[in-house]
Design an enzyme around this catalytic site. Structure first.
Site, PDB file in Angstrom:
ATOM      1  NE  ARG A 118      -4.141  -1.759   1.953  1.00  0.00           N
ATOM      2  CZ  ARG A 118      -4.098  -2.802   2.770  1.00  0.00           C
ATOM      3  NH1 ARG A 118      -3.158  -2.883   3.678  1.00  0.00           N
ATOM      4  NH2 ARG A 118      -4.997  -3.751   2.665  1.00  0.00           N
ATOM      5  CE  LYS A 140      -0.154  13.812 -14.396  1.00  0.00           C
ATOM      6  NZ  LYS A 140      -0.383  14.167 -15.796  1.00  0.00           N
ATOM      7  CD  GLU A 182       8.102  17.010 -22.083  1.00  0.00           C
ATOM      8  OE1 GLU A 182       7.389  17.949 -21.670  1.00  0.00           O
ATOM      9  OE2 GLU A 182       7.638  15.957 -22.576  1.00  0.00           O
ATOM     10  CE  LYS A 224       5.844  17.601 -13.899  1.00  0.00           C
ATOM     11  NZ  LYS A 224       6.067  16.342 -14.523  1.00  0.00           N
ATOM     12  CD  GLU A 234      -3.253  16.595 -15.642  1.00  0.00           C
ATOM     13  OE1 GLU A 234      -2.184  16.059 -15.351  1.00  0.00           O
ATOM     14  OE2 GLU A 234      -3.771  16.543 -16.766  1.00  0.00           O
ATOM     15  NE  ARG A 238       0.772  17.267 -12.532  1.00  0.00           N
ATOM     16  CZ  ARG A 238       1.372  16.438 -11.713  1.00  0.00           C
ATOM     17  NH1 ARG A 238       0.994  16.370 -10.455  1.00  0.00           N
ATOM     18  NH2 ARG A 238       2.357  15.661 -12.128  1.00  0.00           N
ATOM     19  CG  ASN A 242      -1.030  17.290 -20.005  1.00  0.00           C
ATOM     20  OD1 ASN A 242      -0.021  16.638 -19.759  1.00  0.00           O
ATOM     21  ND2 ASN A 242      -2.134  17.216 -19.284  1.00  0.00           N
ATOM     22  CG  HIS A 245       1.707  16.328 -23.680  1.00  0.00           C
ATOM     23  ND1 HIS A 245       2.514  17.434 -23.689  1.00  0.00           N
ATOM     24  CD2 HIS A 245       2.393  15.383 -23.006  1.00  0.00           C
ATOM     25  CE1 HIS A 245       3.631  17.173 -23.029  1.00  0.00           C
ATOM     26  NE2 HIS A 245       3.588  15.929 -22.608  1.00  0.00           N
ATOM     27  CG  HIS A 249      -0.807  11.650 -25.818  1.00  0.00           C
ATOM     28  ND1 HIS A 249      -1.582  12.222 -24.843  1.00  0.00           N
ATOM     29  CD2 HIS A 249       0.368  11.359 -25.244  1.00  0.00           C
ATOM     30  CE1 HIS A 249      -0.884  12.276 -23.719  1.00  0.00           C
ATOM     31  NE2 HIS A 249       0.296  11.752 -23.942  1.00  0.00           N
ATOM     32  CG  HIS A 262       6.928  11.968 -24.415  1.00  0.00           C
ATOM     33  ND1 HIS A 262       5.578  11.884 -24.655  1.00  0.00           N
ATOM     34  CD2 HIS A 262       7.082  12.925 -23.461  1.00  0.00           C
ATOM     35  CE1 HIS A 262       4.939  12.741 -23.873  1.00  0.00           C
ATOM     36  NE2 HIS A 262       5.837  13.380 -23.143  1.00  0.00           N
TER      37      HIS A 262
END
Ligand SMILES: NC(=O)c1ccc[n+]([C@@H]2O[C@H](COP(=O)([O-])OP(=O)(O)OC[C@H]3O[C@@H](n4cnc5c(N)ncnc54)[C@H](O)[C@@H]3O)[C@@H](O)[C@H]2O)c1
Length: 656
Positions: A118, A140, A182, A224, A234, A238, A242, A245, A249, A262
């Site tokens: 956990r 993340k 980035e 960031k 998010e 936040r 992206n 993105h 994607h 990426h």
């Protein structure tokens, strides 16, 4: 050394940034007695020893787990192996997971830490530029599923992020650029000052100057951290991280994660977003120019890629962020500020239709023995990126010589393959397509029936081209690389084309009804090569009589297509076919002879297992190799330059 604080109440933590500080990591982990260090074979080889020593010097118990390198190891399978490793060594909730690697290792280790018993503590030592400024910061963590990237994950903040900018020196140029994309993104969405810093210090950044690197990584981490502190899960702001993105994607998915990294996809996505922002009146030309400028300074991708519109839109609508048929885009208003916008599908389609750029194109060549599909990115008749080539043995021309028509079973096999190709064409988002059929179809009395059958079953429009056109296309495909006069030979299943010429034109072009399948069917149906060898040779020499005029000319002999490229892969005993090692290989006559000997000593079944020989080619490789040898003899040549570029490349340049 610099420190950035990520403020998230009880989840707050520091990012420590310095040059050559890896050997001190142990001193920063007072709380922990037992550590599992997770890395991959590339990074581990370079840096694990330093980290392990530093931990041991501080009296910690260290267990090291190393994975192979690659995105595919960001998987549930890897996570299960690490859980087992930790359970076997009695890791409990007071222990630490320590990651040492790029974004893949950061995400996977974080996911393991978030879920093991956990959740246990973890610390990141990001080693790629992308991981230092992005993946390691923000909590993340995720793994991929076969159905898509990052589909399983959690928010789990690290206790510390420890960045040694010195490790960037061992990173590949491509990976450095991935990180820079980035970094540029951070400046466009959040800080004009940072943008100016990047532009003003571009040379130092490119030289990886230590002080500049620390300042740059700190600045990006601050941005960031600031955004994440305002919106950890998010729910709102936040999302601006992206930027680029939504389209990125799609670029990654449609390229099957093999074409663009990426960061490269992100810079392409930023270009589209800036164009869109201008189109719908959110930003002006100045934003676009400023962004183009910085992307160019760092030599980052900013091509506009034109996919099939429906495929693209469907994919973007599936994005986690799209709601109620509206596409979500993060759009910049000016350098240093960006917001989330809903863009209707219709507005996006109208915008996208107006764009020019690199089109995703496909060509299919339906030959006598094989069906081949080639997908590439093309602009102004230039192939800019080769995506993928597919090949299936369909033996469409089976017995066409004997009967004069295509067999029903052969047509069925071909149509089945074309259906699979249509799926691939859809999956790659192909915008434009051309399908050619060559010798077998050309010679068959029932060719119109076949082409109609293909159209009815697959929707594909097939054009049957002449031998001359076939030769011309092969020549166009291969020519780019040669400045001298060449004779290009393209050995197919049913016909072989010869073209003599150079960049200024063609002065000899002929297609002969001699091919590997035809030869096999005519003389070697029973696999008894020795028996009919002389008769076959005399037949080939007679058929190719017209070639003798070429003996007077000066030229390089260049060979394309499977029969010839296979000679190299067999010589080199390639486990996996490697185009780079085949292309431009100078194949000697003795090498072809030694291949022939090898092929003839083996039975058909044994040939199917020969290293470097595609099992599907095993049946016709002996006759094909004999043709290569006899053609070399007729043309009085002892060498042939192997080219990977053939009719597919020629067709690709032509497709509208
Ligand atoms: N969690 C997040 O917020 C977040 C954000 C962005 C990206 N990501 C994830 O990060 C991953 C991509 O990260 P990446 O680009 O770092 O890929 P990566 O981890 O595969 O690293 C790229 C390559 O560089 C090598 N490498 C790393 N550090 C090196 C060094 N110092 N010297 C030599 N080689 C080194 C790696 O072994 C690998 O071959 C993706 O899985 C992406 O989903 C996560």
């Amino acid at each position: 050394m610099e420190k950035v604080r990520v403020s998230l109440n009880e989840n707050s933590y520091d990012i420590i940034i310095g040059d050559d500080i890896l050997g001190n990591i142990g001193k920063n982990l007072d709380k922990y007695k037992k550590v599992v260090l997770i890395s991959n074979e590339t990074v581990g080889k370079l840096y694990s020893e330093t980290v392990i020593k530093s931990l041991k010097d501080e009296g910690k118990e260290v267990h090291y787990f190393e994975l192979p390198d690659g995105e595919k190891y960001k998987s549930i399978d890897s996570a299960l192996k690490i859980y087992d490793f930790m359970l076997d060594r009695n890791f409990d909730r007071g222990c630490l997971v320590l990651s040492l690697g790029g974004g893949v290792i950061c995400d996977l280790s974080g996911y393991v830490a978030a879920t093991y018993m956990r959740g246990i503590d973890f610390v990141q030592i990001p080693t790629s530029l992308l991981a230092q400024v992005d993946a390691s910061v923000g909590g993340k963590v995720a793994i991929n599923l076969p159905k898509g990237k990052n589909l399983i994950g959690a928010f789990h903040q690290p206790k510390l992020v420890y960045i040694d900018t010195n490790v960037i020196n061992t990173l590949s140029e491509r990976d450095i650029k991935t990180g820079l994309a980035e970094i540029v993104k951070h400046s466009i969405i959040y800080s004009k000052d940072y943008y100016d810093f990047l532009v003003d210090n571009a040379d130092k950044i490119k030289q990886l100057d230590s002080e500049t690197m620390i300042e740059m990584v700190r600045w990006s981490c601050e941005i960031k951290a600031d955004v994440v502190s305002k919106d950890e899960k998010e729910m709102g702001i936040r999302a601006i991280l992206n930027y680029g993105h939504t389209f990125a994607h799609a670029v990654e998915t449609l390229g099957k994660y093999e074409i663009y990294r990426h960061g490269e996809a992100v810079s392409i996505g930023m270009k589209i977003a800036a164009l869109l922002a201008r189109d719908i009146g959110i930003a002006g030309d100045d934003l676009l120019a400023a962004q183009d400028r910085i992307l160019d300074i760092f030599d980052l991708e900013r091509a506009v890629i034109i996919y099939n519109e429906d495929t693209l839109v469907e994919l973007m609508k599936k994005d986690k962020k799209a709601k109620n048929n509206k596409l979500k885009f993060i759009l910049p208003k000016q350098v240093g500020s960006a917001e989330i916008f809903d863009v209707s599908e219709e507005d996006f389609r109208n915008f996208y239709r107006k764009q020019n750029g690199r089109k995703i194109k496909a060509v299919i060549d339906i030959g006598t023995n094989t069906c081949r599909l080639f997908i590439a990115e093309v602009e102004d008749g230039k192939i800019l990126k080769k995506y993928k080539k597919f090949m299936e043995i369909t033996r469409l021309g089976e017995e066409v010589d004997k009967n004069g028509y295509l067999l029903e079973t052969a047509m069925d096999r071909t149509v089945e393959t074309l259906k699979q190709f249509s799926e691939e064409i859809k999956a790659y988002g192909v915008k434009e397509l051309m399908v050619h059929a060559t010798s077998a179809t050309r010679d068959a009395s029932n060719r119109d029936k076949f082409m109609k059958f293909v159209k009815d079953e697959t929707g594909l429009d097939v054009e049957c081209i002449s031998g001359e056109e076939e030769a011309r296309l092969s020549f166009d495909g291969a020519l780019d690389e040669f400045s001298d006069d060449i004779v290009l030979v393209d050995i197919g299943g049913g016909s072989t084309e010869f073209i003599h010429g150079n960049k200024s034109g063609i002065d000899y072009l002929k297609s002969f009804n001699v091919g590997s399948v035809r030869l096999k069917e005519k003389f070697f149906k029973d696999e008894n090569y020795k028996l009919n060898m002389q008769v076959a040779k005399s037949w080939v020499e007679k058929e190719l009589e017209g070639l003798r005029v070429l003996r007077e000319k000066e030229f390089l002999l260049v060979g394309v297509a499977g029969t010839i490229t296979t000679q190299v892969s067999v010589l080199k005993e390639m486990e996996d076919y490697n185009s780079d090692d085949v292309h431009k290989y100078i194949l000697k006559k003795e090498e072809v002879e030694s291949n022939l000997k090898k092929f003839m000593e083996l039975s058909l079944e044994e040939r199917k297992n020969l290293k470097g020989l595609h099992p599907k080619r095993a049946e016709v490789i002996v006759s094909g190799t004999l043709l290569v040898l006899w053609i070399m003899e007729i043309l009085n040549k002892t060498e042939i330059i192997v080219s990977e570029n053939d009719i597919l490349e020629g067709m690709m340049k032509k497709v509208k």
